[in-house]
Design an enzyme around this catalytic site. Sequence first.
Site, PDB file in Angstrom:
ATOM      1  N   ASP A 137      -6.322   5.898  26.770  1.00  5.46           N
ATOM      2  CA  ASP A 137      -5.560   5.013  25.897  1.00  5.46           C
ATOM      3  C   ASP A 137      -5.919   3.547  26.168  1.00  5.46           C
ATOM      4  O   ASP A 137      -5.048   2.680  26.158  1.00  5.46           O
ATOM      5  CB  ASP A 137      -4.057   5.248  26.103  1.00  5.46           C
ATOM      6  CG  ASP A 137      -3.201   4.532  25.057  1.00  5.46           C
ATOM      7  OD1 ASP A 137      -3.701   4.316  23.941  1.00  5.46           O
ATOM      8  OD2 ASP A 137      -2.051   4.183  25.366  1.00  5.46           O
ATOM      9  N   LEU A 172      -3.321  12.079  26.852  1.00  2.99           N
ATOM     10  CA  LEU A 172      -4.694  12.439  26.530  1.00  2.99           C
ATOM     11  C   LEU A 172      -5.658  11.453  27.187  1.00  2.99           C
ATOM     12  O   LEU A 172      -5.340  10.277  27.332  1.00  2.99           O
ATOM     13  CB  LEU A 172      -4.908  12.439  25.017  1.00  2.99           C
ATOM     14  CG  LEU A 172      -4.211  13.551  24.230  1.00  2.99           C
ATOM     15  CD1 LEU A 172      -4.388  13.334  22.732  1.00  2.99           C
ATOM     16  CD2 LEU A 172      -4.721  14.925  24.636  1.00  2.99           C
ATOM     17  N   CYS A 192       2.535  23.633  12.490  1.00  3.50           N
ATOM     18  CA  CYS A 192       3.845  23.053  12.163  1.00  3.50           C
ATOM     19  C   CYS A 192       4.458  23.763  10.961  1.00  3.50           C
ATOM     20  O   CYS A 192       5.694  23.826  10.828  1.00  3.50           O
ATOM     21  CB  CYS A 192       3.704  21.563  11.857  1.00  3.50           C
ATOM     22  SG  CYS A 192       3.292  20.547  13.279  1.00  3.50           S
ATOM     23  N   CYS A 202      13.919  11.380  12.783  1.00  2.00           N
ATOM     24  CA  CYS A 202      13.534   9.992  13.054  1.00  2.00           C
ATOM     25  C   CYS A 202      14.524   9.022  12.408  1.00  2.00           C
ATOM     26  O   CYS A 202      14.611   8.937  11.179  1.00  2.00           O
ATOM     27  CB  CYS A 202      12.124   9.720  12.518  1.00  2.00           C
ATOM     28  SG  CYS A 202      11.569   8.022  12.835  1.00  2.00           S
ATOM     29  N   CYS A 245      10.609   5.954  22.765  1.00  2.00           N
ATOM     30  CA  CYS A 245      11.482   6.906  22.078  1.00  2.00           C
ATOM     31  C   CYS A 245      10.851   8.286  22.159  1.00  2.00           C
ATOM     32  O   CYS A 245       9.643   8.440  22.004  1.00  2.00           O
ATOM     33  CB  CYS A 245      11.679   6.497  20.620  1.00  2.00           C
ATOM     34  SG  CYS A 245      12.646   7.675  19.649  1.00  2.00           S
ATOM     35  N   CYS A 252      11.041  18.879  18.548  1.00  2.58           N
ATOM     36  CA  CYS A 252       9.914  19.743  18.192  1.00  2.58           C
ATOM     37  C   CYS A 252      10.064  21.123  18.840  1.00  2.58           C
ATOM     38  O   CYS A 252      10.159  21.230  20.067  1.00  2.58           O
ATOM     39  CB  CYS A 252       8.602  19.104  18.638  1.00  2.58           C
ATOM     40  SG  CYS A 252       7.149  20.142  18.298  1.00  2.58           S
TER      41      CYS A 252
END
Length: 315
Positions: A137, A172, A192, A202, A245, A252
Amino acid sequence: MHLPTEEHIKIERTQRIKAKAEALGFISCGIAKADFLEEEAPRLESWLKNNYQGEMNYMANHFDMRLDPRLLVEGAKSVISLAYNYYQDLNRNLDSYKVAMYAQGEDYHFVVKEKVRELLDFIQDEIGEVVGRAFTDSAPIMEHAWATKAGIGWVGKNSLTLSKQKGSFFFLAELILDLDLMYDNPMETDHCGKCTKCIDACPTEAILPNLVVNGSKCISYFTIELKDQIPSEMKGKFDDWIFGCDICQEVCPWNRFSLPTKQERFIGHESINQFSKNDWEEITEDVFREIFKKSPVKRTKYVGLLRNIDFVKQN
């Protein structure tokens, strides 16, 4: 005596690299051919044109480099995608402010990157002159796209990489190498389905249809990236989150398979989750520096955290 073929050498090297990645604590390791991300190009262009990056101006930089790893490492042939678990079964004070799970302990940029560099050192020691770069990242690289190409998971509606076995509470990282390896099959199936739990949950309506997230409406953006005052239209929508958050991950269904991390450096101060709201509101700069001295929370600085607490408190 039969000498090993080029194919056998690639297979053997790939197996050794994956075994070392597992030994270093990575929960997944997949490999994809270093090539231009043709499908991602129009998506990235559209995302930027809609200004979904908000004040994250760096997202518009190095457009070509984001799409082609060969511009990051000359002669690149392979992109190794790695996943490192950070899930914790937090014992939170339910009537308090909340800090995202990834920021509980030591900054992952340091912890995970150390592991990726260890893997690169191993490759260079074992195989020889291999040119490569490690990323966590920290560079213009589309990590979720590469994780999908490497078979680690698929990109969910909340734009995060999801795994049927491991959920999404993982960091990652990537290694780009000028080394030919065996490539994994890409994750082509979206598991999904018709589930919209992340979209429905959200509170700022940042998750849009067609696997698009308006980053400029995400609670993480407001509490970490935004340097100005938080817009008044967001009042009452933060659900007590003061840094980052986890809502879209918490709801999920695939995260019911998440297992606690074995990396102790990701385990933060127990006090973070036992603070009352009053404790947070009265936090001093000295306490902030002590608790968050190695944490990603340092990014928002003391005044930024106070801004976030004050905004949530008022609403």
